[in-house]
Design a protein around this motif. Structure first.
Motif, PDB file in Angstrom:
ATOM      1  N   HIS A  12     -19.828 -83.138 -10.498  1.00  0.00           N
ATOM      2  CA  HIS A  12     -20.367 -83.141 -11.857  1.00  0.00           C
ATOM      3  C   HIS A  12     -21.431 -84.211 -12.077  1.00  0.00           C
ATOM      4  O   HIS A  12     -22.241 -84.087 -12.996  1.00  0.00           O
ATOM      5  CB  HIS A  12     -19.237 -83.341 -12.863  1.00  0.00           C
ATOM      6  CG  HIS A  12     -18.156 -82.298 -12.766  1.00  0.00           C
ATOM      7  ND1 HIS A  12     -18.350 -80.995 -13.160  1.00  0.00           N
ATOM      8  CD2 HIS A  12     -16.876 -82.365 -12.303  1.00  0.00           C
ATOM      9  CE1 HIS A  12     -17.256 -80.293 -12.945  1.00  0.00           C
ATOM     10  NE2 HIS A  12     -16.340 -81.094 -12.440  1.00  0.00           N
ATOM     11  N   ASP A  13     -21.434 -85.243 -11.250  1.00  0.00           N
ATOM     12  CA  ASP A  13     -22.382 -86.349 -11.430  1.00  0.00           C
ATOM     13  C   ASP A  13     -23.185 -86.547 -10.148  1.00  0.00           C
ATOM     14  O   ASP A  13     -22.666 -87.062  -9.159  1.00  0.00           O
ATOM     15  CB  ASP A  13     -21.627 -87.631 -11.783  1.00  0.00           C
ATOM     16  CG  ASP A  13     -22.563 -88.801 -12.064  1.00  0.00           C
ATOM     17  OD1 ASP A  13     -23.793 -88.592 -12.068  1.00  0.00           O
ATOM     18  OD2 ASP A  13     -22.066 -89.928 -12.259  1.00  0.00           O
ATOM     19  N   PRO A  14     -24.459 -86.146 -10.114  1.00  0.00           N
ATOM     20  CA  PRO A  14     -25.261 -86.288  -8.896  1.00  0.00           C
ATOM     21  C   PRO A  14     -25.548 -87.731  -8.517  1.00  0.00           C
ATOM     22  O   PRO A  14     -25.926 -88.004  -7.375  1.00  0.00           O
ATOM     23  CB  PRO A  14     -26.560 -85.542  -9.242  1.00  0.00           C
ATOM     24  CG  PRO A  14     -26.639 -85.591 -10.727  1.00  0.00           C
ATOM     25  CD  PRO A  14     -25.233 -85.536 -11.218  1.00  0.00           C
ATOM     26  N   ASP A  15     -25.381 -88.659  -9.481  1.00  0.00           N
ATOM     27  CA  ASP A  15     -25.649 -90.065  -9.200  1.00  0.00           C
ATOM     28  C   ASP A  15     -24.413 -90.822  -8.708  1.00  0.00           C
ATOM     29  O   ASP A  15     -24.493 -92.011  -8.391  1.00  0.00           O
ATOM     30  CB  ASP A  15     -26.203 -90.757 -10.453  1.00  0.00           C
ATOM     31  CG  ASP A  15     -27.530 -90.167 -10.895  1.00  0.00           C
ATOM     32  OD1 ASP A  15     -28.274 -89.691 -10.023  1.00  0.00           O
ATOM     33  OD2 ASP A  15     -27.822 -90.181 -12.107  1.00  0.00           O
ATOM     34  N   LYS A  16     -23.278 -90.149  -8.657  1.00  0.00           N
ATOM     35  CA  LYS A  16     -22.053 -90.772  -8.171  1.00  0.00           C
ATOM     36  C   LYS A  16     -22.167 -91.004  -6.666  1.00  0.00           C
ATOM     37  O   LYS A  16     -22.445 -90.083  -5.901  1.00  0.00           O
ATOM     38  CB  LYS A  16     -20.856 -89.878  -8.473  1.00  0.00           C
ATOM     39  CG  LYS A  16     -19.520 -90.422  -7.992  1.00  0.00           C
ATOM     40  CD  LYS A  16     -19.056 -91.581  -8.820  1.00  0.00           C
ATOM     41  CE  LYS A  16     -17.660 -92.029  -8.415  1.00  0.00           C
ATOM     42  NZ  LYS A  16     -17.190 -93.187  -9.200  1.00  0.00           N
ATOM     43  N   ILE A  17     -21.944 -92.238  -6.249  1.00  0.00           N
ATOM     44  CA  ILE A  17     -22.098 -92.596  -4.835  1.00  0.00           C
ATOM     45  C   ILE A  17     -20.805 -92.309  -4.078  1.00  0.00           C
ATOM     46  O   ILE A  17     -19.719 -92.673  -4.532  1.00  0.00           O
ATOM     47  CB  ILE A  17     -22.489 -94.076  -4.690  1.00  0.00           C
ATOM     48  CG1 ILE A  17     -23.862 -94.304  -5.339  1.00  0.00           C
ATOM     49  CG2 ILE A  17     -22.521 -94.490  -3.220  1.00  0.00           C
ATOM     50  CD1 ILE A  17     -24.331 -95.729  -5.294  1.00  0.00           C
ATOM     51  N   VAL A  18     -20.941 -91.657  -2.933  1.00  0.00           N
ATOM     52  CA  VAL A  18     -19.792 -91.377  -2.076  1.00  0.00           C
ATOM     53  C   VAL A  18     -19.433 -92.638  -1.301  1.00  0.00           C
ATOM     54  O   VAL A  18     -20.327 -93.298  -0.749  1.00  0.00           O
ATOM     55  CB  VAL A  18     -20.108 -90.229  -1.101  1.00  0.00           C
ATOM     56  CG1 VAL A  18     -18.941 -89.975  -0.150  1.00  0.00           C
ATOM     57  CG2 VAL A  18     -20.450 -88.969  -1.868  1.00  0.00           C
ATOM     58  N   PRO A  19     -18.164 -93.008  -1.242  1.00  0.00           N
ATOM     59  CA  PRO A  19     -17.776 -94.172  -0.430  1.00  0.00           C
ATOM     60  C   PRO A  19     -18.248 -94.009   1.012  1.00  0.00           C
ATOM     61  O   PRO A  19     -18.092 -92.933   1.604  1.00  0.00           O
ATOM     62  CB  PRO A  19     -16.246 -94.174  -0.531  1.00  0.00           C
ATOM     63  CG  PRO A  19     -15.940 -93.460  -1.805  1.00  0.00           C
ATOM     64  CD  PRO A  19     -17.004 -92.412  -1.947  1.00  0.00           C
ATOM     65  N   TRP A  20     -18.811 -95.061   1.577  1.00  0.00           N
ATOM     66  CA  TRP A  20     -19.379 -94.989   2.921  1.00  0.00           C
ATOM     67  C   TRP A  20     -18.335 -94.598   3.969  1.00  0.00           C
ATOM     68  O   TRP A  20     -18.644 -93.890   4.931  1.00  0.00           O
ATOM     69  CB  TRP A  20     -20.019 -96.324   3.278  1.00  0.00           C
ATOM     70  CG  TRP A  20     -20.732 -96.340   4.594  1.00  0.00           C
ATOM     71  CD1 TRP A  20     -20.342 -96.947   5.748  1.00  0.00           C
ATOM     72  CD2 TRP A  20     -21.988 -95.712   4.890  1.00  0.00           C
ATOM     73  NE1 TRP A  20     -21.252 -96.734   6.747  1.00  0.00           N
ATOM     74  CE2 TRP A  20     -22.283 -95.984   6.245  1.00  0.00           C
ATOM     75  CE3 TRP A  20     -22.889 -94.941   4.155  1.00  0.00           C
ATOM     76  CZ2 TRP A  20     -23.441 -95.512   6.877  1.00  0.00           C
ATOM     77  CZ3 TRP A  20     -24.042 -94.477   4.783  1.00  0.00           C
ATOM     78  CH2 TRP A  20     -24.289 -94.764   6.116  1.00  0.00           C
ATOM     79  N   GLU A  21     -17.107 -95.006   3.755  1.00  0.00           N
ATOM     80  CA  GLU A  21     -16.069 -94.687   4.736  1.00  0.00           C
ATOM     81  C   GLU A  21     -15.729 -93.198   4.756  1.00  0.00           C
ATOM     82  O   GLU A  21     -15.107 -92.705   5.707  1.00  0.00           O
ATOM     83  CB  GLU A  21     -14.801 -95.500   4.470  1.00  0.00           C
ATOM     84  CG  GLU A  21     -14.197 -95.334   3.092  1.00  0.00           C
ATOM     85  CD  GLU A  21     -14.742 -96.329   2.073  1.00  0.00           C
ATOM     86  OE1 GLU A  21     -14.111 -96.492   1.009  1.00  0.00           O
ATOM     87  OE2 GLU A  21     -15.800 -96.943   2.361  1.00  0.00           O
TER      88      GLU A  21
END
Length: 458
Positions: A12-21
């Motif tokens: 739902h949020d394109p600016d949400k960052i995925v955890p690097w791990e």
């Protein structure tokens, strides 16, 4: 990304960052007109490439060697950010075509709900899933049809990634053994780390037929075997209720249509025809016969349609190779006008010649102006491609948009003149600077007849 992660917010949020791990592999697009990407350490093509958290790519063995002196952590050789060997992620470098004015580009019709950042091809090659609401509520698998259009995909099976890296390492080890290269111990160490990853990921055997999500779909369109496209039922449609970026969500028939595309093809639009329509009906909707069909909405109405579609979907055309290249809004408006404001009649595929490419940087302003592209993250660069519409729409449609098209053509000519003037001015400044330097050089020269500076030895 890893299948164990929770990505509801990312949908739902394109600016949400995925955890690097949670990241398993990064796809790095590289224009095919650029030089081949080189590892900054060995200056060769990355072998089993790894990308650091700061975004720099190295051979796996090269970064192991670099960080071995500091026990698995240290500064990035390029930006000096502190990096850890355990944080390095798999990377695949994907060669893509750089599209510009004059190129023939293929586009496919995509659809996404207004509250989702996951676009999908429409109609889907799997009819049962095309209308499923859950299709856009989760990240697609990297092997799914249309996954190349999603910024994030889920890796259900690591076999393909691990298999690719294992093949590259085995080849490099054989070459290093024959040449007695000093990189051999580090290649063997990378191979051992790959075995640990394989064991941790539960990959007991490499599955045949698994395909990387980075394969460019345009290649499949240019093969001799035709692409099968679903037709859509056009027996009932809704007019209005959306702008040029949102179309009506109606049912689809199960009939199919075979299509062949080639790079040399002229601008074409591959339309959908109803299984209930006769040949006479198809002829009535041909661009040359549109004057006999249902009267389209006025241009003023087409230019002032509501921002949000009535069915809660946004539709747009994107380049079939998955790049952030989209059909220009003016072309979308013309296509919608051509099909009498009936969104479901828009063609699945467009193949046209680019007349102008406009680069856009995602911002709050662009999201307000182009709501269909809110799924792109902030500061993302994407391109609008204006196509030559002469073979895609009828004369009536071109006449309806002639004023706006003429303004755009005049703007292009003006921009071209400005660019030529800037080039001429720059060339003139360079010549003036060169003459100035020559004048200074001449002033420093002494006359050979000057007896004071060149006294006679006699």
């Amino acid at each position: 990304v890893a299948s164990e992660g929770e990505y509801k917010d990312n949908v739902h949020d394109p600016d949400k960052i995925v955890p690097w791990e949670n990241i398993e592999q990064v796809v790095f697009p590289l224009s095919n007109d650029s030089s081949e990407y080189q590892c900054p350490i060995c200056l060769d093509r990355p072998v089993a490439g790894k990308v650091s958290k700061c975004g720099h790519i190295y051979c796996w063995s090269c970064i192991i060697r670099h960080l071995s002196y500091t026990k698995g952590s240290g500064q990035c050789p390029l930006c000096f950010e502190y990096i850890f060997l355990k944080d390095m992620k798999s990377v695949v470098i994907q060669s893509v075509n750089k599209h510009s004015a004059g190129d023939s580009v293929a586009f496919t019709l995509l659809r996404r709900p207004t509250e989702s950042s996951i676009p999908r091809p429409y109609p889907s090659l799997t009819p049962s899933s095309s209308s499923s609401p859950s299709l856009h509520s989760k990240l697609p698998s990297y092997t799914d049809q249309g996954a190349e259009f999603s910024r994030l995909t889920v890796v259900d099976d690591l076999a393909t990634i691990i298999g690719r890296e294992a093949t590259e390492l085995t080849t490099a080890i054989q070459a290093a053994t024959s040449a007695q290269d000093d990189s051999l111990p580090y290649l063997i160490e990378a191979q051992e780390q790959l075995r640990h990853r394989r064991k941790a990921g539960g990959v007991d055997s490499f599955k045949k037929g698994a395909a990387l999500r980075t394969s460019a779909p345009i290649s499949s369109l240019q093969k001799s075997k035709p692409v099968i496209l679903d037709d859509r039922n056009t027996s009932s449609h809704t007019q209005g209720g959306g702008d040029a970026w949102e179309w009506d969500d109606s049912g689809r028939s199960t009939t199919q249509q075979s299509v062949n595309l080639s790079k040399s093809s002229p601008s074409i639009a591959i339309n959908h025809t109803s299984s209930n329509n006769s040949n006479t009906d198809e002829e009535d909707h041909h661009p040359s016969n549109l004057s006999n069909s249902v009267s389209p909405p006025s241009v003023s109405i087409m230019h002032n349609l509501p921002v949000e579609g009535a069915n809660g979907y946004h539709y747009f055309y994107q380049a079939v190779d998955g790049q952030n290249v989209y059909v220009h809004p003016i072309c979308m408006k013309m296509l919608l006008y051509e099909h009498n404001g009936i969104y479901d009649k828009l063609p699945t595929l467009l193949f046209g010649c680019v007349t102008e490419s406009e680069e856009i940087t995602q911002s709050d302003k662009t999201r307000r102006s182009f709501p269909a592209f809110r799924h792109l993250p902030a500061f993302c660069h994407f391109n609008f491609m204006e196509l030559d519409m002469s073979t895609l729409v009828s004369t009536r449609t071109k006449a309806a948009f002639s004023e706006e098209l003429n303004k755009r053509e005049l703007h292009r000519q003006k921009q071209k003149q400005i660019a030529q003037q800037k080039i001429a001015e720059k060339h003139k400044e360079e010549e003036a600077q060169k003459q100035k330097e020559l004048e200074r050089f001449r002033e420093r020269q002494a006359e050979l007849e000057d007896l004071h500076n060149f006294a006679s030895p006699i």
